[in-house]
Write a protein that holds these residues in place. Structure first.
Motif, PDB file in Angstrom:
ATOM      1  N   PHE A 180       0.569  -0.763  -0.178  1.00  0.00           N
ATOM      2  CA  PHE A 180      -0.374  -0.476   0.230  1.00  0.00           C
ATOM      3  C   PHE A 180       0.668   1.300   0.277  1.00  0.00           C
ATOM      4  N   ASP A 181       0.518   2.352  -0.609  1.00  0.00           N
ATOM      5  CA  ASP A 181       1.774   3.657  -1.317  1.00  0.00           C
ATOM      6  C   ASP A 181       1.159   4.368   0.280  1.00  0.00           C
ATOM      7  N   GLY A 182       2.311   4.307   0.353  1.00  0.00           N
ATOM      8  CA  GLY A 182       2.206   5.875   1.818  1.00  0.00           C
ATOM      9  C   GLY A 182       2.823   4.367   3.406  1.00  0.00           C
ATOM     10  N   MET A 183       2.132   3.154   3.386  1.00  0.00           N
ATOM     11  CA  MET A 183       2.156   2.717   4.933  1.00  0.00           C
ATOM     12  C   MET A 183       3.750   2.223   5.007  1.00  0.00           C
ATOM     13  N   GLY A 184       4.775   2.680   6.010  1.00  0.00           N
ATOM     14  CA  GLY A 184       6.052   2.677   5.479  1.00  0.00           C
ATOM     15  C   GLY A 184       6.626   1.528   6.840  1.00  0.00           C
ATOM     16  N   ASP A 185       5.253   1.142   8.258  1.00  0.00           N
ATOM     17  CA  ASP A 185       6.065   0.361   9.232  1.00  0.00           C
ATOM     18  C   ASP A 185       6.622  -0.781   8.764  1.00  0.00           C
ATOM     19  N   PHE A 186       5.517  -1.453   8.360  1.00  0.00           N
ATOM     20  CA  PHE A 186       5.636  -3.320   8.080  1.00  0.00           C
ATOM     21  C   PHE A 186       6.266  -3.089   6.951  1.00  0.00           C
ATOM     22  N   ARG A 187       6.865  -1.687   5.830  1.00  0.00           N
ATOM     23  CA  ARG A 187       7.674  -1.992   4.805  1.00  0.00           C
ATOM     24  C   ARG A 187       8.918  -3.174   4.600  1.00  0.00           C
ATOM     25  N   VAL A 188       9.606  -3.933   3.971  1.00  0.00           N
ATOM     26  CA  VAL A 188      10.773  -4.106   3.562  1.00  0.00           C
ATOM     27  C   VAL A 188      10.968  -5.116   2.722  1.00  0.00           C
TER      28      VAL A 188
END
Length: 465
Positions: A180-188
């Motif tokens: 999801f664009d803009g969601m950064g916390d879980f993104r690896v």
């Protein structure tokens, strides 16, 4: 839950066989006693003959690897010189659990000196563990008398933790769309997940996936719809809406099975009228978790993989998300768009059509349920600085609540942490907890703490100080 399988490795010394061969009858009997006690705790035990010299250790460990055990449990039957075993134990990728125990409980001045021969394995443990540390081999150790303490229960906890770790390190996660664009916390980045943990990711572009999501026969769709009608409280929805939603669910199920996925995730903004899926497969996400397949929303590969790994030991595990604080009642409200493990629902969920205003895709049919009450752990895997990870564990009580339920048209649940909600929320975010989480039912905290240690993560339990 699949069967937990360990390899029980007996360590001994050849010198004693040369001098006191008669001792082996009692020594071997103690090994069989421990194997039987571990089996009573739900473990499948792969046995080996007492190992004394390097070739014997190599043969036993190779047999354990071929049997695909979840972990090796070592048992010193006497002193065993570490250079005979350390190299092969350090080299194996299997998790290592050191059981530090002896046959005799009381070893005071009145004990007969002959008992020394059968009860001096602890310095063999010390010799071996020193070599393992020097070789950089991670291991877990549990010490105590086998019948007068809970040491074997702790070993079983470690075996469960090892199985979760094994599943995570071999996770294969499918992603319908990107994060999801803009969601950064879980993104690896997926290459980092593969390198750091072992998670393998495959991505599907919903706009170019006709060959990925194959056709589903009308007969299968009819059968699935009939099953839905029987197992859920059916609300009002158009039959054609139910049909197209079921086609999407079954197409995703086939994709999971063809690719041997252990988990999947989907970005709902990438499912449109132009994509191969006519609508979001929310109901299949719920059914997949019920079957032991992990899931997380919005392209969250990390949490999806962890849900799948936890399900291998704790089938009453579900993806969840903290939505709203209930300051008055000291609770936190859990929800998501339309996904929960159906195993953890309180009663029959309600089958309903879900309005889907986010894209021009069709409306899906979802099963809305309430998380049942009971003891649980709220789990979060948080990416940190310098490619580190923190496993956050929160013992909670799931609460169903009393009175009128005006939220039947949503996924819903409430939990009470062991500290006040305000303190819990502050601690959770200070530790970097992400907005996606996991509910694991049962008394799982000890196993999950050991799982974090096996993975080498910073593991924090949020509880009363």
């Amino acid at each position: 839950m699949g069967k937990l399988k360990i390899g029980l490795l007996p360590l001994y010394v050849k010198l004693y066989d040369d001098i006191w061969p008669e001792a082996r009858e009692r020594v071997d009997a103690f090994y069989l006693t421990i194997a039987g006690e571990l089996e009573k705790r739900g473990l499948e035990v792969e046995q080996a003959k007492a190992c004394r010299i390097s070739p014997e250790f190599e043969e036993a460990v190779q047999a354990f690897e071929q049997a695909e055990v979840d972990a090796i449990v070592t048992l010193h039957l006497a002193y065993s010189p570490s250079l005979e075993s350390a190299d092969v134990l350090a080299a194996t990728k299997l998790p290592l659990i050191v059981l530090d125990t002896t046959p005799t409980y009381d070893f005071g001045p009145s004990q007969h000196p002959d008992e020394i021969l059968y009860n001096h394995g602890i310095h063999g443990v010390q010799d071996m563990c020193n070599l393992l540390v020097r070789n950089g081999k991670n291991f877990r150790i549990e010490a105590g008398h086998w019948s007068e303490s809970d040491v074997l229960d702790r070993v079983a906890d470690n075996a469960k933790a090892a199985k979760i770790a094994k599943k995570l390190r071999n996770a294969k996660v499918g992603s319908i769309g990107k994060s999801f664009d803009g969601m950064g916390d879980f993104r690896v980045p997926s290459d980092e997940l593969r390198r750091a943990i072992g998670i393998d990711a495959i991505f599907v572009d919903p706009l170019d996936s006709d060959k990925v999501f194959g056709p589903v026969s009308e007969e299968r769709v009819d059968r699935e719809m009939e099953l839905n009608a029987m197992r859920f409280h059916a609300g009002k929805f158009d039959r054609e809406t139910h049909r197209q939603s079921t086609k999407a669910d079954l197409a995703v199920r086939d994709w999971i099975e063809r690719n041997g996925l252990t988990a999947f995730t989907a970005n709902f903004l990438e499912v449109t009228r132009a994509s191969a899926l006519p609508c979001m497969p929310f109901l299949e996400a719920s059914k997949a978790m019920e079957r032991g397949i992990g899931y997380a929303g919005e392209g969250d590969l990390l949490t999806a993989a962890l849900v799948g790994a936890l399900l291998s030991v704790y089938p009453d595990t579900s993806f969840a998300e903290m939505f709203c604080p209930d300051w008055k009642n000291n609770l936190i409200f859990l929800s998501h768009m339309g996904e929960m493990n159906l195993r953890v629902a309180a009663g029959k969920p309600d089958l309903m059509e879900k309005s889907f205003p986010f894209t021009d895709a069709g409306n899906p049919v979802v099963a809305y349920g309430k998380f049942r009450g009971g003891q649980a752990v709220y789990v979060n895997l948080s990416p940190g600085r310098n490619k580190s990870y923190s496993l956050l564990l929160s013992p909670v009580e799931m609460v169903e609540g009393d009175g009128e339920d005006r939220m039947r048209d949503t996924i819903r649940g409430w939990f009470q942490p062991v500290i006040p909600v305000a303190e819990f929320l502050s601690a959770y975010s200070e530790l970097g907890g992400t907005h996606h989480g996991i509910v694991v039912y049962g008394d799982a905290i000890r196993v999950l703490e050991r799982f974090g240690a096996i993975m080498g993560w910073n593991t924090v339990t949020i509880k009363e100080s």
